[in-house]
Scaffold this active site. Structure first.
Site, short mmCIF file in Angstrom:
data_model
loop_
_atom_site.label_atom_id
_atom_site.label_comp_id
_atom_site.label_asym_id
_atom_site.label_seq_id
_atom_site.Cartn_x
_atom_site.Cartn_y
_atom_site.Cartn_z
N LYS A 49 8.16 12.49 0.77
CA LYS A 49 8.34 11.27 0.03
C LYS A 49 9.54 10.29 0.54
O LYS A 49 10.54 10.90 0.90
CB LYS A 49 8.71 11.86 -1.55
CG LYS A 49 9.07 10.53 -2.40
CD LYS A 49 8.44 10.62 -3.55
CE LYS A 49 8.38 9.32 -4.16
NZ LYS A 49 7.34 8.31 -3.82
N CYS A 134 7.02 -0.26 0.93
CA CYS A 134 6.85 0.07 -0.44
C CYS A 134 6.55 -1.05 -1.58
O CYS A 134 7.28 -2.05 -1.60
CB CYS A 134 7.90 0.90 -0.78
SG CYS A 134 7.42 1.74 -2.45
N LYS A 169 5.81 2.09 9.42
CA LYS A 169 4.49 2.34 8.30
C LYS A 169 4.54 0.67 7.65
O LYS A 169 5.22 0.27 7.31
CB LYS A 169 4.77 3.21 6.80
CG LYS A 169 3.71 3.00 6.12
CD LYS A 169 3.65 4.35 5.17
CE LYS A 169 2.54 4.46 4.24
NZ LYS A 169 2.45 5.81 3.42
N GLY A 248 -7.56 5.65 1.48
CA GLY A 248 -8.94 6.09 0.88
C GLY A 248 -9.63 7.23 1.98
O GLY A 248 -10.84 7.35 1.60
N GLY A 269 -3.80 10.75 1.45
CA GLY A 269 -3.12 10.75 0.26
C GLY A 269 -3.57 11.12 -1.09
O GLY A 269 -3.75 12.40 -1.48
#
Ligand SMILES: Cc1cc2nc3c(=O)[nH]c(=O)nc-3n(C[C@H](O)[C@H](O)[C@H](O)COP(=O)(O)OP(=O)(O)OC[C@H]3O[C@@H](n4cnc5c(N)ncnc54)[C@H](O)[C@@H]3O)c2cc1C
Ligand SMILES: Cc1cc2nc3c(=O)[nH]c(=O)nc-3n(C[C@H](O)[C@H](O)[C@H](O)COP(=O)(O)O)c2cc1C
Ligand code: FES
Lengths: 320, 274
Positions: A49, A134, A169, A248, A269
């Site tokens: 995380k 994020c 990311k 997904g 995920g």
């Protein structure tokens, strides 16, 4: 007759992994939480995380909403802060049979540098992912992934602080993801994670309240897969560094789509919330897929979607 | 069917019975020897949707004896609808048992159990265990309407004194189930499971009548195993959590965010700061 098994091993910068399957940041704890449900030795690596310089409370509940073919989350980067993390969490990781990749989040270049340097100094951490995308922190964090110059600045700064594999990311919530990808590579990223969650919202029509405590959140799961496949395909056309495709992925066929679109590795995920055995299953089935097609390694299918790719570095930014 | 080749808390179960207890209320009985043997009162499972097309669903373990475990649920959406469509002989994979159940230590002699709606699914096991240990158990069971008061007889048969209430007055006391608790005033401990407003009322009434209460909380789960921090509730930091838990508010207070799926779902009312 003993046939040689096809190799699933991959490389992200210096990081060598036996399997191309990563577990997405924020979805898999440190891995330990899932040890009783699946064989964690079959996992390429767990991305931890995201951690910030100071402890973060996170968002009010509800933090999760189930939506068609996916879910919205607004955890809000709840984490105990890098100091506590290094002292109490990180020491545990060295004793485990799976690799962990640290994930860094922040609100300024300084924040990223501080957390990245301290995390990267630890042997237990195999690589660093910079979460510049994020969507759940009042848009502050996201500005990095939305601005090519800021992206370049964060990546360049962190690059100067560690030799470990640096994964950046990216966010899908931008007009042109390739511009950001291009800058991230130029600034020294070893790999790109494509994509983080897609901004979304749900409203309760009985109470008229937003269904998330934070009002908006990040959409994940199969609902975003076509968006993610396209992003990987587009990014693959402008960078030469490996891409960790995500968004997904639930089945081996989903994973293959990403590989064919240009991803070297994939990350899982939300599918772990349906069934924690998914990663193990995908590894087995990928091996079978390669075997059935007489392919020696997973690398042979990367970017083989029948579309024609531009040569690397052909991209020159917006043409105006 | 075998569960031997699976890690310890994955169970490939078979549906052995399926009953519709009321419109939209389903009881699925599973052949699940290991789960039945391991489940403590108040624990839950994550049921994996057979189609694999939706996230797993948290469900309390209603019964657990011999080879049998059962799940009692309301059809509220896509995932529970899919579970409700399972037939006898079909396979349902579940993860569990998960979470911490009710604390039944301290040999309480008089116990009040408050169940609201589908909360009834998590209180049969503690009721049975307490009765076996010699306690007198009173069940206060409320629902919106009479048809949704399922399984009351089952609790009576198990040895509970049962008091019913409905919001619309179609059965039992006309009003909130917590009104019944408020009038009783003679228990050593209260156990409760139901919707959040009911649990808050139970906490308030328990404080008023000077009894400690254990509340089984609900929140939307994603992982159900402590990996995503999606299901938190603020609690007073205990030594077990210190200092591993992020604070629940800015300013370094002693209130931290606990995960309902991992540190709960059952919490004592006086540790909650919700
Ligand atoms: C520890 C724990 C134990 C549990 N045990 C049980 C149990 O034993 N039995 C049981 O029946 N349930 C139990 N639950 C609850 C169960 O997990 C949820 O009801 C489950 O999410 C239902 O999934 P679903 O997809 O069918 O419904 P969902 O679609 O998730 O709907 C669930 C609820 O959300 C609301 N909702 C859904 N969609 C919308 C919308 N568009 N707008 C506004 N509101 C909406 C509805 O009020 C609905 O009742 C438990 C939960 C927890 C956390
Ligand atoms: C509950 C939840 C928490 C997440 N937390 C983080 C995080 O802390 N840092 C991060 O970089 N990505 C986070 N993500 C994004 C995932 O790592 C992943 O990129 C995204 O969900 C898309 O993949 P998926 O559809 O397979 O889940 C989170 C996703 C979810 C669902
Ligand atoms: S549901 Fe993931 S931590 Fe509780």
């Amino acid at each position: 007759m003993v046939e040689t098994q096809p190799s699933l091993a991959i490389k992200l910068g210096k990081l060598e992994l036996p399997y191309p399957t990563l577990m997405g940041s924020g979805c898999y704890g440190s891995g330990e939480e899932f040890a009783q449900f699946t064989d964690l030795r079959k996992i390429g690596a767990v991305v931890l995380k995201s951690v910030t310089r100071l402890p973060r409370v996170g968002n009010p509940t509800p933090r999760l909403v189930h939506t068609p073919a996916g879910m919205l989350n607004a955890i809000g980067l709840q984490n105990p802060g890098i100091d506590w993390y290094l002292e109490h969490e990180v020491p545990k990781y060295g004793r485990r049979p799976w690799r962990v990749i640290g994930s860094v989040a922040g609100f300024s270049v300084d924040d990223y540098a501080y957390v990245c340097e301290r995390l990267a100094a630890r042997d237990e951490i195999a690589a660093i992912e910079l979460n510049i995308s994020c969507p759940n922190v009042a848009s502050e964090g996201e500005t990095f992934a939305c601005d090519p110059n800021l992206t370049a600045k964060v990546v360049r700064t962190c690059r100067g602080l560690t030799d470990k594999t640096l994964i950046v990311k990216l966010s899908p919530n931008v007009t042109d993801i390739t511009a950001i990808a291009f800058e991230a590579e130029a600034a020294g990223a070893d790999a790109l994670a494509v994509i983080n969650t897609v901004r979304g919202m749900a409203i309760d029509v009985d109470t008229w309240h937003p269904r998330l405590g934070n009002v908006t959140g990040g959409l994940s799961g199969p609902a975003i897969r076509p968006i993610a496949v396209l992003a990987v395909y587009e990014v693959a056309r402008v960078v030469t560094i490996p891409i960790v495709g995500q968004g997904g992925i639930e089945t081996t066929r989903d994973a293959l789509e990403f590989l064919l679109a240009g991803a070297t590795a994939i990350s899982i995920g939300t599918a772990n919330f349906t069934d924690p055995r998914v990663p193990e299953r995908i590894v087995e089935e990928l091996r079978e897929y390669l075997l059935n097609r007489n392919l020696a390694s997973i690398g042979e299918i990367v970017g083989k979607a029948n579309v024609g790719f531009a040569t690397a570095h052909e991209y020159e930014g917006d043409q105006g | 069917m075998t569960t031997l080749d699976l890690p310890s808390r994955v169970h490939a179960t078979l549906v052995t019975d399926r009953r519709e207890l009321a419109p939209g209320v389903v009881l699925l009985e599973l052949d699940a020897p290991e789960l039945a043997a391991a489940t403590l009162p108040g624990q839950f499972v994550m049921a994996i949707p057979p189609s694999g097309e939706a996230a797993a669903t948290a469900l309390g373990v209603y019964e657990a004896e011999m080879r049998r475990a059962s799940l009692l649920f309301f059809i509220t959406g896509k995932r529970t609808r899919e579970l409700a469509e399972l037939h006898v002989g079909e396979r349902l994979d579940v993860l569990g048992p998960l979470g911490n159940g009710f604390d039944l230590s301290g040999s309480p002699r008089h116990v009040a159990i408050v169940a609201g709606g589908v909360g009834i699914a998590s209180v049969l096991l503690p009721a049975q265990a307490l009765i076996r240990a010699g306690a007198r158990v009173q069940l206060f069971y409320g629902a919106r309407t009479a048809a949704l008061l399922v399984e009351a007889q089952r609790f009576a048969d198990a040895g509970c004194e049962v008091a019913l209430s409905t919001d619309d007055g179609t059965a039992g006391y006309h009003g909130y189930v917590t009104d019944l608790l408020e009038r009783s005033r003679k228990h050593d401990v209260v156990l409760a499971c139901g919707p959040s407003p009911m649990l808050r009322a139970v906490a308030r009434v328990a404080a008023q009548i000077g009894v400690r209460a254990q509340l089984s909380l609900e929140e939307t789960f994603a992982c159900g195993v402590g990996g995503c921090w999606g299901c938190v509730v603020p609690i007073v930091r205990t030594s077990a959590q210190a200092p591993s838990f992020p604070p629940a508010s800015e300013g370094g207070s002693d209130v931290v965010n606990a995960r309902i799926c991992k540190e709960g779902p059952v919490f004592w009312n006086d540790e909650l700061r919700w």
